[in-house]
Design a protein around this motif. Structure first.
Motif, short mmCIF file in Angstrom:
data_model
loop_
_atom_site.label_atom_id
_atom_site.label_comp_id
_atom_site.label_asym_id
_atom_site.label_seq_id
_atom_site.Cartn_x
_atom_site.Cartn_y
_atom_site.Cartn_z
N VAL A 1 0.85 -1.22 -0.21
CA VAL A 1 -0.14 0.05 0.06
C VAL A 1 1.00 1.30 -0.06
O VAL A 1 1.78 1.46 0.77
CB VAL A 1 -0.91 0.00 1.18
N THR A 2 0.63 2.07 -0.93
CA THR A 2 1.44 3.54 -1.01
C THR A 2 0.45 4.54 -1.36
O THR A 2 -0.49 4.34 -1.67
CB THR A 2 2.42 3.18 -2.30
N THR A 3 1.19 5.81 -1.01
CA THR A 3 0.27 6.93 -1.41
C THR A 3 1.00 7.30 -2.64
O THR A 3 1.96 6.75 -3.17
CB THR A 3 0.53 8.08 -0.50
N GLU A 4 0.40 8.08 -3.32
CA GLU A 4 0.85 8.48 -4.99
C GLU A 4 0.41 10.11 -5.22
O GLU A 4 -0.92 10.20 -5.07
CB GLU A 4 0.46 7.72 -5.98
N ARG A 5 1.15 10.74 -5.85
CA ARG A 5 0.88 12.02 -6.12
C ARG A 5 1.82 12.24 -7.62
O ARG A 5 2.91 11.84 -7.43
CB ARG A 5 1.02 13.12 -5.07
N ILE B 1 -7.76 1.98 -5.66
CA ILE B 1 -7.30 3.00 -5.59
C ILE B 1 -8.47 3.84 -5.05
O ILE B 1 -9.34 3.78 -5.14
CB ILE B 1 -6.88 3.65 -6.97
N GLU B 2 -7.80 4.88 -4.09
CA GLU B 2 -8.81 5.73 -3.40
C GLU B 2 -8.32 7.06 -3.58
O GLU B 2 -7.31 7.52 -3.43
CB GLU B 2 -8.38 5.35 -2.01
N TYR B 3 -9.41 7.76 -4.35
CA TYR B 3 -9.29 8.95 -4.49
C TYR B 3 -10.00 10.06 -3.54
O TYR B 3 -10.69 9.65 -2.84
CB TYR B 3 -10.17 9.28 -6.10
N PRO B 4 -9.34 11.24 -3.65
CA PRO B 4 -9.89 12.32 -2.59
C PRO B 4 -11.47 12.70 -2.86
O PRO B 4 -12.09 12.87 -1.98
CB PRO B 4 -8.95 13.57 -2.87
N ASP C 1 -12.74 10.65 -11.73
CA ASP C 1 -13.23 11.03 -12.96
C ASP C 1 -12.19 11.73 -14.05
O ASP C 1 -11.94 11.21 -15.17
CB ASP C 1 -14.54 11.85 -13.44
N MET C 2 -11.45 12.63 -13.37
CA MET C 2 -10.49 13.38 -14.22
C MET C 2 -9.31 12.27 -14.46
O MET C 2 -8.87 12.58 -15.86
CB MET C 2 -10.05 14.62 -13.39
N ILE C 3 -8.72 11.77 -13.47
CA ILE C 3 -7.79 10.65 -13.98
C ILE C 3 -8.03 9.58 -14.74
O ILE C 3 -7.20 9.31 -15.71
CB ILE C 3 -7.09 10.41 -12.32
N LEU C 4 -9.35 9.01 -14.53
CA LEU C 4 -9.51 7.99 -15.35
C LEU C 4 -9.84 8.60 -16.76
O LEU C 4 -9.75 7.61 -17.87
CB LEU C 4 -10.91 7.24 -14.99
N ALA C 5 -10.30 9.66 -17.10
CA ALA C 5 -10.41 10.05 -18.30
C ALA C 5 -8.98 10.38 -19.08
O ALA C 5 -9.12 10.86 -20.36
CB ALA C 5 -11.19 11.66 -18.34
N THR C 6 -8.13 10.26 -18.57
CA THR C 6 -6.59 10.61 -19.18
C THR C 6 -6.18 9.05 -19.94
O THR C 6 -5.24 9.18 -20.64
CB THR C 6 -5.64 10.72 -18.17
N GLY C 7 -7.16 8.26 -19.88
CA GLY C 7 -6.54 6.84 -20.45
C GLY C 7 -5.96 5.96 -19.83
O GLY C 7 -5.24 5.34 -20.26
N MET C 8 -5.67 6.21 -18.57
CA MET C 8 -5.08 5.37 -17.59
C MET C 8 -5.15 4.08 -17.85
O MET C 8 -4.21 3.24 -17.67
CB MET C 8 -5.36 5.74 -16.19
#
Length: 325
Positions: A260-264, A291-294, A300-307
Protein backbone atom coordinates in the motif's frame (compact mmCIF):
# COMPACT_ATOMS: atom_id res chain seq x y z
CA UNK A 1 -23.09 -7.27 -7.96
CA UNK A 2 -24.05 -10.54 -6.22
CA UNK A 3 -26.05 -8.84 -3.42
CA UNK A 4 -29.64 -8.34 -4.55
CA UNK A 5 -31.24 -7.16 -1.31
CA UNK A 6 -30.36 -5.92 2.19
CA UNK A 7 -33.23 -5.50 4.66
CA UNK A 8 -33.07 -4.16 8.20
CA UNK A 9 -36.00 -5.13 10.45
CA UNK A 10 -36.03 -3.04 13.62
CA UNK A 11 -39.06 -4.88 15.05
CA UNK A 12 -37.46 -8.32 14.82
CA UNK A 13 -33.89 -7.02 15.37
CA UNK A 14 -32.51 -8.56 12.19
CA UNK A 15 -30.52 -7.65 9.11
CA UNK A 16 -31.00 -9.90 6.07
CA UNK A 17 -28.72 -10.05 3.05
CA UNK A 18 -29.67 -11.92 -0.14
CA UNK A 19 -26.99 -12.71 -2.74
CA UNK A 20 -27.00 -14.80 -5.93
CA UNK A 21 -23.93 -16.55 -7.31
CA UNK A 22 -23.37 -18.31 -10.65
CA UNK A 23 -21.84 -21.37 -9.02
CA UNK A 24 -23.19 -24.68 -7.65
CA UNK A 25 -24.06 -24.91 -3.98
CA UNK A 26 -21.08 -27.16 -3.21
CA UNK A 27 -18.68 -24.58 -4.62
CA UNK A 28 -20.20 -21.73 -2.59
CA UNK A 29 -20.10 -23.89 0.54
CA UNK A 30 -16.43 -24.62 -0.07
CA UNK A 31 -15.66 -20.89 -0.17
CA UNK A 32 -17.26 -20.43 3.27
CA UNK A 33 -15.69 -23.49 4.88
CA UNK A 34 -12.05 -22.91 3.86
CA UNK A 35 -10.22 -20.06 5.67
CA UNK A 36 -7.81 -19.53 2.76
CA UNK A 37 -10.76 -18.87 0.43
CA UNK A 38 -12.57 -16.77 3.03
CA UNK A 39 -9.52 -14.52 3.28
CA UNK A 40 -10.01 -13.49 -0.33
CA UNK A 41 -13.44 -11.94 0.24
CA UNK A 42 -14.30 -11.69 3.96
CA UNK A 43 -13.77 -7.99 4.47
CA UNK A 44 -14.52 -5.03 2.19
CA UNK A 45 -11.98 -3.88 -0.42
CA UNK A 46 -8.90 -2.51 1.30
CA UNK A 47 -9.59 -4.53 4.47
CA UNK A 48 -8.65 -8.15 3.65
CA UNK A 49 -9.03 -10.69 6.42
CA UNK A 50 -6.46 -13.11 7.78
CA UNK A 51 -7.83 -16.09 9.72
CA UNK A 52 -5.43 -16.96 12.54
CA UNK A 53 -7.48 -19.80 14.07
CA UNK A 54 -9.96 -22.20 12.44
CA UNK A 55 -11.90 -25.01 14.12
CA UNK A 56 -14.76 -25.79 11.73
CA UNK A 57 -16.89 -27.84 14.13
CA UNK A 58 -19.91 -27.12 16.30
CA UNK A 59 -18.54 -25.31 19.34
CA UNK A 60 -15.30 -24.52 17.52
CA UNK A 61 -13.97 -21.02 16.97
CA UNK A 62 -12.44 -19.03 14.14
CA UNK A 63 -10.45 -15.84 14.73
CA UNK A 64 -9.70 -13.28 12.04
CA UNK A 65 -8.22 -9.83 11.63
CA UNK A 66 -9.06 -7.37 8.85
CA UNK A 67 -6.08 -5.18 7.99
CA UNK A 68 -6.71 -1.67 6.67
CA UNK A 69 -4.52 0.11 4.12
CA UNK A 70 -2.99 2.51 6.64
CA UNK A 71 -2.08 -0.15 9.17
CA UNK A 72 -5.44 -0.22 10.94
CA UNK A 73 -6.70 -3.55 12.26
CA UNK A 74 -10.14 -4.81 13.24
CA UNK A 75 -10.47 -8.31 14.68
CA UNK A 76 -13.40 -10.64 15.12
CA UNK A 77 -14.26 -14.18 16.12
CA UNK A 78 -16.81 -16.79 15.13
CA UNK A 79 -18.20 -19.48 17.40
CA UNK A 80 -19.79 -22.15 15.21
CA UNK A 81 -23.31 -22.83 16.55
CA UNK A 82 -24.47 -25.26 13.86
CA UNK A 83 -23.13 -26.77 10.63
CA UNK A 84 -25.33 -28.53 8.04
CA UNK A 85 -23.13 -29.12 5.00
CA UNK A 86 -23.72 -27.84 2.33
CA UNK A 87 -26.94 -25.96 3.05
CA UNK A 88 -26.51 -23.96 6.26
CA UNK A 89 -24.34 -22.89 9.16
CA UNK A 90 -24.64 -20.41 12.01
CA UNK A 91 -22.06 -18.52 14.04
CA UNK A 92 -21.90 -16.08 16.92
CA UNK A 93 -19.90 -13.22 15.44
CA UNK A 94 -18.13 -10.93 17.93
CA UNK A 95 -15.74 -8.01 17.76
CA UNK A 96 -12.53 -9.26 19.34
CA UNK A 97 -9.09 -8.26 20.52
CA UNK A 98 -5.86 -9.50 18.93
CA UNK A 99 -6.17 -12.77 20.89
CA UNK A 100 -9.71 -13.45 19.69
CA UNK A 101 -11.41 -12.49 22.96
CA UNK A 102 -14.74 -10.59 22.62
CA UNK A 103 -14.53 -6.83 23.20
CA UNK A 104 -16.77 -5.27 25.81
CA UNK A 105 -19.06 -2.53 24.59
CA UNK A 106 -19.29 -3.89 21.03
CA UNK A 107 -22.38 -5.80 19.86
CA UNK A 108 -22.24 -9.51 19.07
CA UNK A 109 -24.61 -10.95 16.48
CA UNK A 110 -25.86 -14.41 15.64
CA UNK A 111 -25.42 -14.94 11.92
CA UNK A 112 -27.17 -17.71 10.02
CA UNK A 113 -26.06 -18.56 6.48
CA UNK A 114 -28.35 -20.63 4.24
CA UNK A 115 -27.62 -21.82 0.71
CA UNK A 116 -30.12 -23.11 -1.83
CA UNK A 117 -29.70 -24.07 -5.49
CA UNK A 118 -31.31 -21.93 -8.17
CA UNK A 119 -31.64 -22.32 -11.91
CA UNK A 120 -28.50 -20.25 -12.44
CA UNK A 121 -26.43 -21.26 -9.41
CA UNK A 122 -26.89 -20.61 -5.69
CA UNK A 123 -28.81 -18.15 -3.55
CA UNK A 124 -27.31 -17.27 -0.18
CA UNK A 125 -29.39 -15.69 2.58
CA UNK A 126 -27.50 -14.29 5.56
CA UNK A 127 -29.57 -13.21 8.57
CA UNK A 128 -27.97 -11.37 11.49
CA UNK A 129 -29.84 -11.42 14.82
CA UNK A 130 -29.20 -8.75 17.47
CA UNK A 131 -29.98 -8.56 21.18
CA UNK A 132 -31.27 -4.99 21.11
CA UNK A 133 -32.24 -2.15 18.81
CA UNK A 134 -29.16 -0.28 20.07
CA UNK A 135 -26.90 -3.11 18.86
CA UNK A 136 -28.60 -3.16 15.46
CA UNK A 137 -28.32 0.61 15.09
CA UNK A 138 -24.67 0.51 16.13
CA UNK A 139 -23.62 -1.91 13.37
CA UNK A 140 -25.72 -0.02 10.81
CA UNK A 141 -23.95 3.19 11.80
CA UNK A 142 -20.60 1.42 11.50
CA UNK A 143 -21.39 0.61 7.85
CA UNK A 144 -21.97 -3.13 8.05
CA UNK A 145 -24.52 -3.14 5.21
CA UNK A 146 -22.22 -1.49 2.70
CA UNK A 147 -19.25 -3.51 3.97
CA UNK A 148 -21.12 -6.76 3.31
CA UNK A 149 -22.18 -5.58 -0.14
CA UNK A 150 -18.60 -4.75 -1.13
CA UNK A 151 -17.22 -7.95 0.39
CA UNK A 152 -19.69 -10.11 -1.53
CA UNK A 153 -18.71 -8.36 -4.76
CA UNK A 154 -15.29 -10.00 -4.38
CA UNK A 155 -16.66 -13.54 -4.16
CA UNK A 156 -17.15 -14.04 -7.91
CA UNK A 157 -13.37 -14.09 -8.38
CA UNK A 158 -13.07 -16.78 -5.70
CA UNK A 159 -15.81 -19.05 -7.03
CA UNK A 160 -14.39 -19.25 -10.55
CA UNK A 161 -11.16 -20.74 -11.79
CA UNK A 162 -8.82 -17.76 -12.00
CA UNK A 163 -8.29 -18.13 -15.74
CA UNK A 164 -12.03 -18.46 -16.38
CA UNK A 165 -12.56 -15.30 -14.37
CA UNK A 166 -9.91 -13.08 -15.95
CA UNK A 167 -7.89 -14.66 -18.77
CA UNK A 168 -8.07 -12.76 -22.04
CA UNK A 169 -10.11 -9.91 -20.53
CA UNK A 170 -7.22 -7.46 -20.31
CA UNK A 171 -7.09 -4.67 -17.78
CA UNK A 172 -10.51 -4.09 -16.22
CA UNK A 173 -11.55 -0.99 -14.28
CA UNK A 174 -14.49 -1.20 -11.88
CA UNK A 175 -16.05 1.78 -10.11
CA UNK A 176 -16.76 0.65 -6.55
CA UNK A 177 -18.10 3.97 -5.25
CA UNK A 178 -17.43 7.70 -5.75
CA UNK A 179 -13.86 7.51 -4.49
CA UNK A 180 -12.76 3.88 -5.02
CA UNK A 181 -11.74 2.11 -8.22
CA UNK A 182 -10.63 -1.51 -8.56
CA UNK A 183 -8.34 -2.45 -11.45
CA UNK A 184 -7.63 -6.12 -12.24
CA UNK A 185 -5.34 -7.86 -14.71
CA UNK A 186 -4.40 -11.54 -14.95
CA UNK A 187 -0.82 -12.18 -16.03
CA UNK A 188 0.74 -15.53 -16.85
CA UNK A 189 3.53 -15.89 -14.34
CA UNK A 190 4.30 -16.68 -10.69
CA UNK A 191 3.50 -14.21 -7.93
CA UNK A 192 7.10 -14.00 -6.71
CA UNK A 193 8.27 -12.75 -10.10
CA UNK A 194 5.32 -10.36 -10.47
CA UNK A 195 6.16 -8.92 -7.05
CA UNK A 196 9.79 -8.44 -8.03
CA UNK A 197 8.69 -6.77 -11.26
CA UNK A 198 6.85 -4.18 -9.14
CA UNK A 199 9.65 -3.66 -6.60
CA UNK A 200 13.02 -3.97 -8.36
CA UNK A 201 14.14 -0.92 -10.29
CA UNK A 202 15.89 -2.75 -13.13
CA UNK A 203 12.82 -4.88 -13.78
CA UNK A 204 10.40 -1.97 -13.51
CA UNK A 205 12.33 -0.07 -16.18
CA UNK A 206 11.70 -2.90 -18.63
CA UNK A 207 7.90 -2.94 -18.52
CA UNK A 208 6.33 -0.08 -16.53
CA UNK A 209 6.37 2.30 -19.49
CA UNK A 210 2.79 2.75 -20.64
CA UNK A 211 2.35 3.18 -24.42
CA UNK A 212 5.31 2.61 -26.74
CA UNK A 213 7.68 5.55 -27.10
CA UNK A 214 8.39 6.25 -23.43
CA UNK A 215 11.24 5.38 -21.11
CA UNK A 216 11.58 5.40 -17.33
CA UNK A 217 14.28 7.92 -16.45
CA UNK A 218 14.17 7.63 -12.65
CA UNK A 219 13.20 4.77 -10.37
CA UNK A 220 13.65 4.92 -6.60
CA UNK A 221 11.83 2.01 -4.96
CA UNK A 222 10.17 1.89 -1.53
CA UNK A 223 10.77 -1.52 0.04
CA UNK A 224 9.57 -0.96 3.63
CA UNK A 225 6.88 1.09 5.41
CA UNK A 226 8.01 4.71 5.70
CA UNK A 227 10.24 4.55 2.60
CA UNK A 228 9.59 7.08 -0.15
CA UNK A 229 9.68 6.35 -3.86
CA UNK A 230 9.99 8.32 -7.12
CA UNK A 231 9.37 7.31 -10.70
CA UNK A 232 9.78 9.50 -13.78
CA UNK A 233 9.13 9.03 -17.51
CA UNK A 234 10.12 10.92 -20.66
CA UNK A 235 9.25 10.55 -24.36
CA UNK A 236 11.78 8.93 -26.67
CA UNK A 237 12.61 10.08 -30.22
CA UNK A 238 9.62 11.54 -32.06
CA UNK A 239 7.09 10.65 -29.35
CA UNK A 240 5.07 13.67 -28.29
CA UNK A 241 4.55 14.54 -24.64
CA UNK A 242 6.11 16.13 -21.60
CA UNK A 243 8.18 14.33 -18.96
CA UNK A 244 6.26 13.51 -15.79
CA UNK A 245 6.63 11.50 -12.62
CA UNK A 246 5.06 10.20 -9.43
CA UNK A 247 6.19 10.07 -5.84
CA UNK A 248 4.83 8.82 -2.54
CA UNK A 249 5.37 6.76 0.57
CA UNK A 250 5.01 3.07 1.38
CA UNK A 251 2.47 2.50 4.17
CA UNK A 252 2.34 -1.31 4.16
CA UNK A 253 4.63 -3.93 2.60
CA UNK A 254 3.69 -7.60 2.90
CA UNK A 255 5.82 -9.36 0.28
CA UNK A 256 4.86 -10.97 -2.03
CA UNK A 257 1.16 -10.38 -1.44
CA UNK A 258 0.34 -6.75 -0.73
CA UNK A 259 1.79 -3.25 -0.86
CA UNK A 260 0.00 0.00 0.00
CA UNK A 261 1.43 3.36 -1.06
CA UNK A 262 0.39 6.96 -1.36
CA UNK A 263 0.84 8.49 -4.80
CA UNK A 264 0.89 12.00 -6.21
CA UNK A 265 2.12 13.46 -9.45
CA UNK A 266 5.45 15.18 -8.90
CA UNK A 267 4.85 18.78 -7.89
CA UNK A 268 1.09 18.33 -7.37
CA UNK A 269 -0.78 18.19 -4.04
CA UNK A 270 -3.53 15.71 -4.97
CA UNK A 271 -2.82 12.30 -3.44
CA UNK A 272 -4.30 8.85 -3.97
CA UNK A 273 -3.99 5.67 -1.93
CA UNK A 274 -2.91 2.64 -3.99
CA UNK A 275 -3.48 -0.85 -2.56
CA UNK A 276 -1.76 -3.54 -4.65
CA UNK A 277 -2.67 -7.20 -4.07
CA UNK A 278 -1.27 -10.28 -5.85
CA UNK A 279 -2.92 -13.70 -5.85
CA UNK A 280 -1.49 -16.76 -7.62
CA UNK A 281 -3.35 -19.82 -8.84
CA UNK A 282 -1.99 -22.54 -11.12
CA UNK A 283 0.95 -20.44 -12.34
CA UNK A 284 -1.06 -17.30 -13.10
CA UNK A 285 -1.21 -14.15 -10.95
CA UNK A 286 -4.19 -11.86 -10.55
CA UNK A 287 -3.06 -8.27 -10.04
CA UNK A 288 -5.64 -6.21 -8.14
CA UNK A 289 -5.07 -2.50 -7.60
CA UNK A 290 -7.55 -0.68 -5.38
CA UNK A 291 -7.23 3.10 -5.74
CA UNK A 292 -8.77 5.58 -3.31
CA UNK A 293 -9.26 9.10 -4.67
CA UNK A 294 -9.94 12.22 -2.58
CA UNK A 295 -13.24 12.85 -4.40
CA UNK A 296 -15.35 11.85 -7.41
CA UNK A 297 -14.13 14.74 -9.54
CA UNK A 298 -10.50 13.70 -9.15
CA UNK A 299 -11.41 10.07 -9.87
CA UNK A 300 -13.19 10.97 -13.11
CA UNK A 301 -10.45 13.37 -14.22
CA UNK A 302 -7.70 10.78 -13.81
CA UNK A 303 -9.66 7.96 -15.45
CA UNK A 304 -10.38 10.22 -18.42
CA UNK A 305 -6.65 10.48 -19.16
CA UNK A 306 -6.67 6.95 -20.60
CA UNK A 307 -4.99 5.48 -17.54
CA UNK A 308 -6.51 2.03 -18.10
CA UNK A 309 -5.16 1.81 -21.67
CA UNK A 310 -1.71 2.83 -20.48
CA UNK A 311 -1.79 0.18 -17.75
CA UNK A 312 -2.84 -2.48 -20.25
CA UNK A 313 0.12 -1.61 -22.48
CA UNK A 314 2.43 -1.99 -19.49
CA UNK A 315 0.92 -5.28 -18.32
CA UNK A 316 1.12 -6.72 -21.83
CA UNK A 317 4.80 -5.73 -21.90
CA UNK A 318 5.27 -7.35 -18.47
CA UNK A 319 4.03 -10.67 -19.84
CA UNK A 320 5.99 -10.32 -23.06
CA UNK A 321 9.32 -9.07 -21.71
CA UNK A 322 9.62 -10.64 -18.24
CA UNK A 323 7.14 -13.40 -17.54
CA UNK A 324 7.54 -15.23 -20.84
CA UNK A 325 11.31 -15.56 -20.45
Amino acid sequence: MPVTDITTDAENLTMTVVADFAAPIERVWSAYSDPRQLERFWGPPGWPATFTAWDHSVGGRANYTMNGPRGEASSGSWEFLSIEEPTAFAVLDSFADADGQPLEGFPAQRMSFTFEPTGDGTRMVTMSHFDSIEALEQVVEMGQSEGIRMAMAQLDAVLQDLRDYAQGKGTRTELIDDTHVRITRLVEGPRELVWRAHHEAELMKQWLLGPDGWEMTECVVATAPGDTYRTSWAPVGDTEGQPFGFEGEALLVDAPRRAVTTERMTGMPTETLNDLNLYEEDGATLITLLIEYPDKETRDMILATGMTDGMEASYARLERELLAV
